[in-house]
Design an enzyme around this catalytic site. Structure first.
Site, PDB file in Angstrom:
ATOM      1  N   GLY A  12     -43.586 -61.190 -22.652  1.00 50.37           N
ATOM      2  CA  GLY A  12     -42.875 -62.311 -22.051  1.00 50.37           C
ATOM      3  C   GLY A  12     -41.407 -61.955 -21.922  1.00 50.37           C
ATOM      4  O   GLY A  12     -40.913 -61.060 -22.612  1.00 50.37           O
ATOM      5  N   GLN A  17     -32.406 -63.506 -20.968  1.00 49.64           N
ATOM      6  CA  GLN A  17     -32.301 -62.205 -21.636  1.00 49.64           C
ATOM      7  C   GLN A  17     -31.702 -61.154 -20.719  1.00 49.64           C
ATOM      8  O   GLN A  17     -31.284 -60.094 -21.165  1.00 49.64           O
ATOM      9  CB  GLN A  17     -33.692 -61.734 -22.094  1.00 49.64           C
ATOM     10  CG  GLN A  17     -34.239 -62.539 -23.252  1.00 49.64           C
ATOM     11  CD  GLN A  17     -35.633 -62.085 -23.628  1.00 49.64           C
ATOM     12  OE1 GLN A  17     -36.603 -62.513 -23.027  1.00 49.64           O
ATOM     13  NE2 GLN A  17     -35.725 -61.198 -24.609  1.00 49.64           N
ATOM     14  N   CYS A  55     -38.929 -59.890 -30.894  1.00 51.06           N
ATOM     15  CA  CYS A  55     -38.271 -60.223 -29.639  1.00 51.06           C
ATOM     16  C   CYS A  55     -37.625 -58.977 -29.056  1.00 51.06           C
ATOM     17  O   CYS A  55     -37.016 -58.205 -29.791  1.00 51.06           O
ATOM     18  CB  CYS A  55     -37.214 -61.288 -29.887  1.00 51.06           C
ATOM     19  SG  CYS A  55     -36.266 -61.720 -28.428  1.00 51.06           S
ATOM     20  N   LEU A  56     -37.758 -58.812 -27.741  1.00 52.64           N
ATOM     21  CA  LEU A  56     -37.140 -57.655 -27.073  1.00 52.64           C
ATOM     22  C   LEU A  56     -35.625 -57.660 -27.242  1.00 52.64           C
ATOM     23  O   LEU A  56     -34.991 -56.607 -27.161  1.00 52.64           O
ATOM     24  CB  LEU A  56     -37.489 -57.667 -25.583  1.00 52.64           C
ATOM     25  CG  LEU A  56     -38.975 -57.507 -25.248  1.00 52.64           C
ATOM     26  CD1 LEU A  56     -39.195 -57.770 -23.768  1.00 52.64           C
ATOM     27  CD2 LEU A  56     -39.469 -56.126 -25.626  1.00 52.64           C
ATOM     28  N   HIS A  97     -41.793 -69.187 -27.326  1.00 55.03           N
ATOM     29  CA  HIS A  97     -40.739 -68.187 -27.525  1.00 55.03           C
ATOM     30  C   HIS A  97     -39.826 -68.091 -26.296  1.00 55.03           C
ATOM     31  O   HIS A  97     -38.597 -68.127 -26.426  1.00 55.03           O
ATOM     32  CB  HIS A  97     -41.397 -66.835 -27.817  1.00 55.03           C
ATOM     33  CG  HIS A  97     -40.443 -65.706 -28.065  1.00 55.03           C
ATOM     34  ND1 HIS A  97     -40.179 -65.224 -29.319  1.00 55.03           N
ATOM     35  CD2 HIS A  97     -39.681 -64.977 -27.209  1.00 55.03           C
ATOM     36  CE1 HIS A  97     -39.283 -64.243 -29.224  1.00 55.03           C
ATOM     37  NE2 HIS A  97     -38.969 -64.071 -27.949  1.00 55.03           N
ATOM     38  N   GLU A  98     -40.434 -67.982 -25.109  1.00 56.58           N
ATOM     39  CA  GLU A  98     -39.614 -67.795 -23.899  1.00 56.58           C
ATOM     40  C   GLU A  98     -38.871 -69.081 -23.524  1.00 56.58           C
ATOM     41  O   GLU A  98     -37.738 -69.027 -23.036  1.00 56.58           O
ATOM     42  CB  GLU A  98     -40.478 -67.304 -22.728  1.00 56.58           C
ATOM     43  CG  GLU A  98     -41.253 -66.013 -22.978  1.00 56.58           C
ATOM     44  CD  GLU A  98     -40.434 -64.865 -23.534  1.00 56.58           C
ATOM     45  OE1 GLU A  98     -39.218 -64.808 -23.320  1.00 56.58           O
ATOM     46  OE2 GLU A  98     -41.041 -64.006 -24.216  1.00 56.58           O
ATOM     47  N   HIS A 101     -35.878 -69.260 -25.501  1.00 58.78           N
ATOM     48  CA  HIS A 101     -34.816 -68.393 -24.963  1.00 58.78           C
ATOM     49  C   HIS A 101     -33.954 -69.130 -23.941  1.00 58.78           C
ATOM     50  O   HIS A 101     -32.729 -69.054 -23.988  1.00 58.78           O
ATOM     51  CB  HIS A 101     -35.413 -67.170 -24.260  1.00 58.78           C
ATOM     52  CG  HIS A 101     -35.538 -65.957 -25.128  1.00 58.78           C
ATOM     53  ND1 HIS A 101     -34.473 -65.385 -25.769  1.00 58.78           N
ATOM     54  CD2 HIS A 101     -36.611 -65.200 -25.449  1.00 58.78           C
ATOM     55  CE1 HIS A 101     -34.894 -64.330 -26.455  1.00 58.78           C
ATOM     56  NE2 HIS A 101     -36.191 -64.196 -26.288  1.00 58.78           N
TER      57      HIS A 101
HETATM   58 ZN   LIG Z   1     -37.634 -62.851 -27.016  1.00 61.94          ZN
END
Ligand SMILES: [Zn+2]
Length: 127
Positions: A12, A17, A55-56, A97-98, A101
């Protein structure tokens, strides 16, 4: 966004981000078709479970946090059509999660302490 998500090994990605203010997320679970959601919001959370999450944007770490067992999400698709999604398991977690963000919330904000973070194992998924 989908290319970036896949090239970084995530399932995702939120537009925030990538440094944009758009309320857009993409989700790409293994074996499922990629989906983009515009202006998504969680309208209902049901149940609670502990999940390991990474998380990225915070590479190399995961932490255990509470997420809903299932969620209902509304948003718009790429054509502007309103859609509603009922999700559980990894899809529910990825959506929460997204959507966090784009609301300026990271999964580490759900931890009691940063000491709860641990180094990620290679096979673990990042969101
Ligand atoms: Zn993330």
């Amino acid at each position: 966004m989908m290319e970036t998500m896949h090239s970084t090994g995530g399932v995702g990605l939120a537009a925030s981000q990538l440094g944009t203010p758009w309320r857009v997320i993409v989700i790409g679970l293994p074996g499922e078709e990629d989906m983009a959601l515009i202006n998504p919001a969680v309208v209902r959370r049901t149940g609670e479970r502990l999940v390991n999450e990474g998380c990225l944007s915070i590479p190399g770490y995961v932490g255990q946090i509470k997420r809903a067992e299932s969620v209902r999400v509304k948003g718009r698709d790429q054509n502007g059509k309103e859609i509603r999604i009922k999700a559980s398991e990894l899809l529910a977690q990825a959506l929460e999660h997204e959507i966090d963000h784009i609301n300026g919330v990271l999964y580490i904000d759900h931890l009691e302490s940063m000491d709860e973070l641990r180094k990620i194992e290679p096979e673990e998924t990042q969101l």
